[in-house]
Design a protein around this motif. Sequence first.
Motif, PDB file in Angstrom:
ATOM      1  N   ILE A 160       0.837  -1.214   0.000  1.00 55.25           N
ATOM      2  CA  ILE A 160       0.000   0.000   0.000  1.00 55.25           C
ATOM      3  C   ILE A 160       0.864   1.253   0.000  1.00 55.25           C
ATOM      4  O   ILE A 160       0.610   2.209  -0.742  1.00 55.25           O
ATOM      5  N   LEU A 161       1.914   1.264   0.828  1.00 59.80           N
ATOM      6  CA  LEU A 161       2.793   2.435   0.891  1.00 59.80           C
ATOM      7  C   LEU A 161       3.518   2.654  -0.439  1.00 59.80           C
ATOM      8  O   LEU A 161       3.711   3.799  -0.866  1.00 59.80           O
TER       9      LEU A 161
ATOM     10  N   VAL B 215       2.479   2.011  -3.397  1.00 53.58           N
ATOM     11  CA  VAL B 215       1.559   2.540  -4.407  1.00 53.58           C
ATOM     12  C   VAL B 215       1.116   3.960  -4.070  1.00 53.58           C
ATOM     13  O   VAL B 215       1.045   4.830  -4.942  1.00 53.58           O
ATOM     14  N   THR B 216       0.828   4.199  -2.804  1.00 50.16           N
ATOM     15  CA  THR B 216       0.207   5.480  -2.426  1.00 50.16           C
ATOM     16  C   THR B 216       1.216   6.550  -2.036  1.00 50.16           C
ATOM     17  O   THR B 216       0.892   7.746  -2.117  1.00 50.16           O
ATOM     18  N   VAL B 217       2.422   6.149  -1.583  1.00 48.70           N
ATOM     19  CA  VAL B 217       3.399   7.137  -1.121  1.00 48.70           C
ATOM     20  C   VAL B 217       4.642   7.099  -2.002  1.00 48.70           C
ATOM     21  O   VAL B 217       4.853   7.959  -2.855  1.00 48.70           O
ATOM     22  N   HIS B 218       5.483   6.087  -1.804  1.00 49.60           N
ATOM     23  CA  HIS B 218       6.740   5.969  -2.560  1.00 49.60           C
ATOM     24  C   HIS B 218       7.275   4.568  -2.341  1.00 49.60           C
ATOM     25  O   HIS B 218       7.095   3.992  -1.249  1.00 49.60           O
TER      26      HIS B 218
ATOM     27  N   SER C  83       9.111   3.995   0.914  1.00 45.30           N
ATOM     28  CA  SER C  83       8.472   4.325   2.185  1.00 45.30           C
ATOM     29  C   SER C  83       8.416   3.138   3.148  1.00 45.30           C
ATOM     30  O   SER C  83       8.446   3.329   4.367  1.00 45.30           O
TER      31      SER C  83
END
Length: 435
Positions: free
Chosen positions: A186-187, A189-192, A195
């Motif tokens: 999830i991180l 895809v959504t952050v970097h 991350s």
Amino acid sequence: MPVPESPSVPEDPSVSAPPPPPPPARGGFRGVFALGGSVLPVYGFLARLPAALCPIGTLLLVNERDGIGDAGTVAAALWLGQALGGPVIGRLADRRGHRPVLLIACAANAAVLFALVAAVLGGLPLAARMALAIAAGLTVPQVGPLARARWARLAGDDKALVGAALSFDTTLDEVGFMVGPALAGILAVTVHPASALVLAAALILVFGTLFALHPTAPGPTGGSAAARGDVRLWSPGLALLFAMAVLQGAAWSGANTGVNALAESAGSPGSAGLVWSAMAVTSSIAGFVTVARPGSADLTVRLRRTIAAQALLTLPLLAVCGPWGAAFAVAGIGLAVAPHLIALFGLVERVGPAQRMGEAMTMAGSGLIIGQALAAAVAGPLAEAYGHRAAFALSCGAAAASAVVATTAAGKDRLRPRAATTATTATTATTATTT
């Protein structure tokens, strides 16, 4: 004729009253939380979550920048470092005490993870990234195995409580390995893509430090360094348990590789993580049920039963044709995974030397990692050449081999309790009464 009453005799204060009956054995969640308080499991869970974040986080980050070939190489270096460094961390923790060793390891591991992220983002050569990955593995603080050694020490000779505590802690591992990969994905895809590793470094620095500083952290084991060195670590029982840990890791890795190959052939590689998490969900549920209802069977019997059940539950993988079928198959396998690991680590606590319990626990953990790494090196080419069923066949073979070892070699004479030298001797998790 009535019998005359005896004259009352004054109580002699010199005669001691009979000792009170022993308290009932404590088991289940209530007894575990009474040992170290409610924050210790929280610190332990968050401090070990990086162990689940780092491998998938490394793969995601390096794959994004340099492709899957370099990603697999760097991740394998991380695994290698962790397998080699685990027993060393455990041995140092036994000799020097958990607190100083964990504090140094947490700080070093966080620093190396930040350096690894910088090296990948900065485009440093593969050799430099591999060296940093090995260093990251070598400095993993081994919170999970050391937490199990801590619980065993806190519970003393209360068999029910030792079993409940080790069962609970092993289940925390399962929950972590369910949450970790999903969170990393999830991180990414959504952050970097970096991350997950940054979060892992922050968690180990903060919560690893809190876990190390908790008042329950054991000091050095008793006796001089020379006396501790004379205590033999390996025994036939511990060698058998290590071999079964290697085979367990191989069974996981073969199934995981097959799931990834199947998801890729179905055109949805991103679904592999969700499919694999089905095992962690059912395994976590089975682990919590085991804590609450441990049953009365001996640990050796439980080990044989759960390994045999896992070997049978692995066979449906060979008939899987799509991601949904794979999800149901790995969910079925998960029903036996946590109970198997609970029995395995319970027996490590039984046969391992109390003076080197941290090292014994980390050695079993390294066995799991070695099995995963070795099987990944074989299952990947098999899946590429012959399809996902070849990797699943490797998983079935490893599970079957583990069942054979457990049935034929892991007799009670080999897995008998160690000599009674400390308060944690001869523990079994299976005579527990539940709250």
